[in-house]
Design an enzyme around this catalytic site. Structure first.
Site, PDB file in Angstrom:
ATOM      1  N   ARG A 156       0.787  -1.239   0.000  1.00 57.25           N
ATOM      2  CA  ARG A 156       0.000   0.000   0.000  1.00 57.25           C
ATOM      3  C   ARG A 156       0.816   1.285   0.000  1.00 57.25           C
ATOM      4  O   ARG A 156       0.220   2.359   0.031  1.00 57.25           O
ATOM      5  CB  ARG A 156      -0.994   0.042   1.168  1.00 57.25           C
ATOM      6  CG  ARG A 156      -1.934  -1.125   1.182  1.00 57.25           C
ATOM      7  CD  ARG A 156      -3.114  -0.957   2.058  1.00 57.25           C
ATOM      8  NE  ARG A 156      -2.828  -0.459   3.386  1.00 57.25           N
ATOM      9  CZ  ARG A 156      -3.763  -0.013   4.206  1.00 57.25           C
ATOM     10  NH1 ARG A 156      -5.020   0.003   3.822  1.00 57.25           N
ATOM     11  NH2 ARG A 156      -3.466   0.404   5.413  1.00 57.25           N
ATOM     12  N   ASP A 157       2.132   1.222  -0.045  1.00 58.62           N
ATOM     13  CA  ASP A 157       2.911   2.458  -0.088  1.00 58.62           C
ATOM     14  C   ASP A 157       4.263   2.232  -0.764  1.00 58.62           C
ATOM     15  O   ASP A 157       5.304   2.616  -0.233  1.00 58.62           O
ATOM     16  CB  ASP A 157       3.108   3.033   1.315  1.00 58.62           C
ATOM     17  CG  ASP A 157       3.517   4.501   1.305  1.00 58.62           C
ATOM     18  OD1 ASP A 157       3.255   5.189   0.290  1.00 58.62           O
ATOM     19  OD2 ASP A 157       4.105   4.968   2.296  1.00 58.62           O
ATOM     20  N   LEU A 158       4.226   1.629  -1.935  1.00 58.83           N
ATOM     21  CA  LEU A 158       5.463   1.419  -2.689  1.00 58.83           C
ATOM     22  C   LEU A 158       5.854   2.730  -3.361  1.00 58.83           C
ATOM     23  O   LEU A 158       5.073   3.301  -4.121  1.00 58.83           O
ATOM     24  CB  LEU A 158       5.292   0.317  -3.739  1.00 58.83           C
ATOM     25  CG  LEU A 158       6.539  -0.008  -4.562  1.00 58.83           C
ATOM     26  CD1 LEU A 158       7.676  -0.487  -3.664  1.00 58.83           C
ATOM     27  CD2 LEU A 158       6.215  -1.060  -5.608  1.00 58.83           C
TER      28      LEU A 158
END
Length: 178
Positions: free
Chosen positions: A100-102
């Site tokens: 969810r936060d690449l």
């Protein structure tokens, strides 16, 4: 606490490794300890964001390079960084975890230059995510997530595509937006 719990079940060369946490495990340490807890993780030497900034600064020197060098530099970034991140992401998805936060700030390098995904603070097991929950960095976020229509493993793949585009072009995604 969630990050520590997830990391405690993961072991892959392209995911930061958890080496220790306060006694009792991350959830207990967070809930029962007055002073909180800490995680002991791999030491990383650099981040992809720092490397991209360096590549961008060197991009202006392109006219001084021999022909074909720029292409070989892109190939080198793809073979080391992109493939390592893809392998790490594939492993997370195989374990049922959505990152969810690449983004470049969350990809680091150990002393051997191995890319490692780190900062799993927004990561969740896919079955625990609420549909309307929005998490991540807008520049790399899939449209369906930004619109509150749900997160899936495909959302991580979208983020990987944006990161891949940035690796190839050395351009900041959506740079016209602050």
């Amino acid at each position: 606490a969630v990050e520590g719990e997830i990391l405690s079940r993961l072991h892959h060369e392209n995911i930061i490794q958890l080496h220790g946490v306060t006694t009792g495990g991350p959830v207990q340490a967070y809930m029962e300890s007055e002073r909180g807890y800490f995680l002991v993780l791999d030491l990383l030497e650099d981040t992809l964001q720092n490397k991209l900034d360096k590549y961008r600064n060197k991009k202006g020197l392109r006219s001084l390079r021999p022909r074909g060098t720029a292409t070989s530099l892109v190939t080198e970034r793809l073979q080391t960084v992109a493939i390592g991140v893809a392998k790490g992401l594939e492993y997370l998805h195989h374990k049922g975890v959505v990152l969810r936060d690449l983004k470049p700030d969350n990809v680091g390098f150990d002393r051997n230059g191995t890319p490692k995904i780190f900062d799993l603070g927004f990561a969740r097991e896919v079955h625990t995510i609420h549909k309307k929950e929005v998490a991540g960095s807008l520049r790399y976020m899939a449209p369906e997530v930004a619109l509150g229509r749900g997160t899936s493993m495909a959302s991580d793949v979208y983020s990987f595509g944006v990161l891949l585009w940035e690796l190839c072009t050395l351009e900041k995604p959506y740079k016209e937006y602050s």
